[in-house]
Design an enzyme around this catalytic site. Structure first.
Site, PDB file in Angstrom:
ATOM      1  N   HIS A  13       0.830  -1.204   0.000  1.00 45.69           N
ATOM      2  CA  HIS A  13       0.000   0.000   0.000  1.00 45.69           C
ATOM      3  C   HIS A  13       0.866   1.256   0.000  1.00 45.69           C
ATOM      4  CE1 HIS A  13      -3.223   2.532   2.254  1.00 45.69           C
ATOM      5  NE2 HIS A  13      -3.607   2.408   1.001  1.00 45.69           N
ATOM      6  N   HIS A  55      -1.541  11.301  -1.789  1.00 45.28           N
ATOM      7  CA  HIS A  55      -2.834  10.791  -1.323  1.00 45.28           C
ATOM      8  C   HIS A  55      -3.845  11.899  -1.092  1.00 45.28           C
ATOM      9  CE1 HIS A  55      -5.809   9.349   1.595  1.00 45.28           C
ATOM     10  NE2 HIS A  55      -5.648   8.167   1.027  1.00 45.28           N
ATOM     11  N   GLU A 115      -4.169   3.964  -8.212  1.00 40.63           N
ATOM     12  CA  GLU A 115      -5.454   4.498  -7.772  1.00 40.63           C
ATOM     13  C   GLU A 115      -5.576   5.919  -8.294  1.00 40.63           C
ATOM     14  OE1 GLU A 115      -6.400   4.663  -3.534  1.00 40.63           O
ATOM     15  OE2 GLU A 115      -8.130   5.935  -4.021  1.00 40.63           O
TER      16      GLU A 115
END
Ligand code: G3P
Ligand code: MG
Length: 243
Positions: A13, A55, A115
């Site tokens: 991750h 992020h 992502e």
């Protein structure tokens, strides 16, 4: 189950979870040193359209910058320190471009889950530009899996680079999840770990979709999800789970 799945089961991750500054090249190198051969990362766009890893919408938590990332051009973002917030040894680490991360993965024979993490209002541009860059640049198999919580970003990616595989990110299985995944041509559901039960795992499998969970950091949860025969487990604990 649908088409053959050629991605590793264990996925690091944000590069190396929490062991190194998330979404940096240092994190990818550390995850790789722990044996990981697939990585998840969060990709968004600068004001002038450069795809890079971050992020949050804001720069405050993981860089020495301030304000919204989308308010800055890449030349400004490239100067920021993206490592000192984590620990002194990573001071001077920079925000990586998507291009640098694609290069790292191709050089090291690693798979990637990108992502799409668009800033508010930037979903379509992000899906288009990130998918176009990956389609242009990636050589090797399997190509990166694109995932997003934002259907608009996935739709734009599908229109731009239809051959890149897509996964729909879900916090829970709300009404309409399957219709959304099918409309977007997704091959996988990437769901929060607690959303996976015998029932949801069976329903996703019956729809011919692959099944991934985030963020799996607990032994009992990992065992439970492996017993459900999930295809991918995204973890922060690259020093604990052996891929
Ligand atoms: O892609 C899986 C996971 O990364 C989604 O949540 O907030 O960690 O990006 P987040
Ligand atoms: Mg993510």
């Amino acid at each position: 189950m649908g088409a053959a799945w050629s991605y590793p089961r264990w996925i690091a991750h944000r590069g190396a979870g929490r062991l190194a500054p998330e979404n940096t090249l240092a994190a990818f190198a550390l995850g790789h040193a722990h044996g990981y051969r697939m990585f998840e990362c969060d990709v968004r766009l600068s004001a002038d359209g450069r795809a890079f890893l971050l992020h949050d919408d804001s720069l405050a938590r993981t860089t020495d910058g301030a304000g919204e990332a989308l308010a800055h051009n890449w030349t400004e973002l490239a100067r920021l320190d993206a490592g000192a917030w984590h620990s002194p040894r990573y001071a001077g680490e920079r925000l990586p471009t998507l291009d640098a991360i694609l290069g790292f993965c191709m050089r090291n024979g690693c798979a990637l889950n990108v992502e799409l993490k668009p800033a508010p209002g930037d979903a379509r541009r992000t899906g288009e530009m990130v998918a176009a860059e990956i389609a242009r640049r990636w050589v090797g198999t399997p190509p990166p899996l694109l995932s997003s919580f934002e259907p608009e970003a996935l739709a734009a990616a599908a229109a731009t680079a239809p051959l890149l595989s897509r996964g729909l990110l879900l916090e829970r299985f709300a009404d309409g999840w399957l219709e959304t995944a099918q409309r977007l041509g997704c091959i996988a559901i990437v769901a929060e770990q607690q959303a996976w039960t015998e029932e949801t795992a069976a329903a996703v499998s019956a729809a011919g979709l692959h099944r991934l969970a985030y963020t799996v950091n607990d032994d009992a949860e990992a065992a439970r999800l492996l017993a459900l025969r999930l295809d991918g487990l995204i973890t922060d604990r690259v020093d604990h789970f052996r891929p």
